[in-house]
Design an enzyme around this catalytic site. Structure first.
Site, mmCIF file in Angstrom:
data_model
loop_
_atom_site.group_PDB
_atom_site.id
_atom_site.type_symbol
_atom_site.label_atom_id
_atom_site.label_comp_id
_atom_site.label_asym_id
_atom_site.label_seq_id
_atom_site.Cartn_x
_atom_site.Cartn_y
_atom_site.Cartn_z
ATOM 1 N N GLY A 1 33.557 51.040 -65.021
ATOM 2 C CA GLY A 1 34.027 50.262 -66.153
ATOM 3 C C GLY A 1 34.647 48.937 -65.769
ATOM 4 O O GLY A 1 35.082 48.182 -66.628
ATOM 5 N N HIS A 2 34.693 48.638 -64.488
ATOM 6 C CA HIS A 2 35.359 47.403 -64.036
ATOM 7 C C HIS A 2 34.486 46.668 -63.051
ATOM 8 O O HIS A 2 34.620 46.856 -61.848
ATOM 9 C CB HIS A 2 36.700 47.729 -63.392
ATOM 10 C CG HIS A 2 37.590 46.540 -63.237
ATOM 11 N ND1 HIS A 2 37.519 45.670 -62.172
ATOM 12 C CD2 HIS A 2 38.590 46.074 -64.023
ATOM 13 C CE1 HIS A 2 38.443 44.728 -62.306
ATOM 14 N NE2 HIS A 2 39.103 44.948 -63.408
ATOM 15 N N PHE A 3 33.634 45.913 -63.458
ATOM 16 C CA PHE A 3 33.215 45.625 -64.814
ATOM 17 C C PHE A 3 31.809 46.173 -64.981
ATOM 18 O O PHE A 3 31.091 46.271 -63.994
ATOM 19 C CB PHE A 3 33.202 44.118 -65.051
ATOM 20 C CG PHE A 3 34.568 43.481 -64.939
ATOM 21 C CD1 PHE A 3 35.495 43.620 -65.968
ATOM 22 C CD2 PHE A 3 34.931 42.757 -63.822
ATOM 23 C CE1 PHE A 3 36.741 43.020 -65.879
ATOM 24 C CE2 PHE A 3 36.185 42.156 -63.725
ATOM 25 C CZ PHE A 3 37.085 42.284 -64.754
#
Length: 155
Positions: free
Chosen positions: A37-39
């Site tokens: 999720g990052h990124f």
């Protein structure tokens, strides 16, 4: 390095407990849930994880300095700068030097380098206190010897 378990130090390259300096190394895994999720589709290490890696280096130094008699944790960040992306597979080198020690807290100047470039640096405040539990103390006493140490002076 297992990010999701906060086991960030792969090895200690240099440790001088008298001079209050340390150099540690950790290589980011190619995959980790942290990167999902990052990124999305552009995986980079979150800045807070770079800060935590610097905290681990300074904390390890202080734990060894105090003979594992006290629990050491991050008490604050006076300043932090993030200068470049750190990506999966990067080898990170953290240098830390304790510049103040006493009155239950210490201050350390820390930096993260990747490919001979500073990726981040911070001045961190470390707190030393009694172990909050015997279980935690025993676990630290069990795990600390598992971290490989290269050159060690005064340890």
């Amino acid at each position: 390095m297992r990010l999701e378990y906060f086991e960030l130090i792969d090895r200690v390259e240099k440790l001088d407990v008298e001079a209050l300096t340390i150099r540690v190394v950790g290589t980011l895994p190619e995959t980790s849930p942290v990167f999902d999720g990052h990124f999305p589709r552009f995986p980079v290490l979150p800045g807070v994880m770079m800060l935590e890696f610097m905290n681990h280096a300074a904390g390890y130094l202080l734990l060894r300095r105090q003979g594992l008699e006290k629990f050491v944790f991050l008490g604050g960040v006076k300043r932090a700068k993030f200068r470049r992306f750190v990506v999966p597979g990067d080898k990170m080198i953290v240098d830390a030097k304790v510049t103040h020690e006493g009155s239950g807290f210490s201050i350390a100047e820390t930096s993260v380098r990747v490919r001979d470039e500073v990726a981040a640096d911070a001045e961190v405040v470390m707190i030393a206190t009694d172990w909050p539990s015997e279980v935690l103390r025993d676990e630290f006493h069990r795990r600390i010897p598992d971290i490989p140490v290269g050159e060690a002076l005064g340890a």
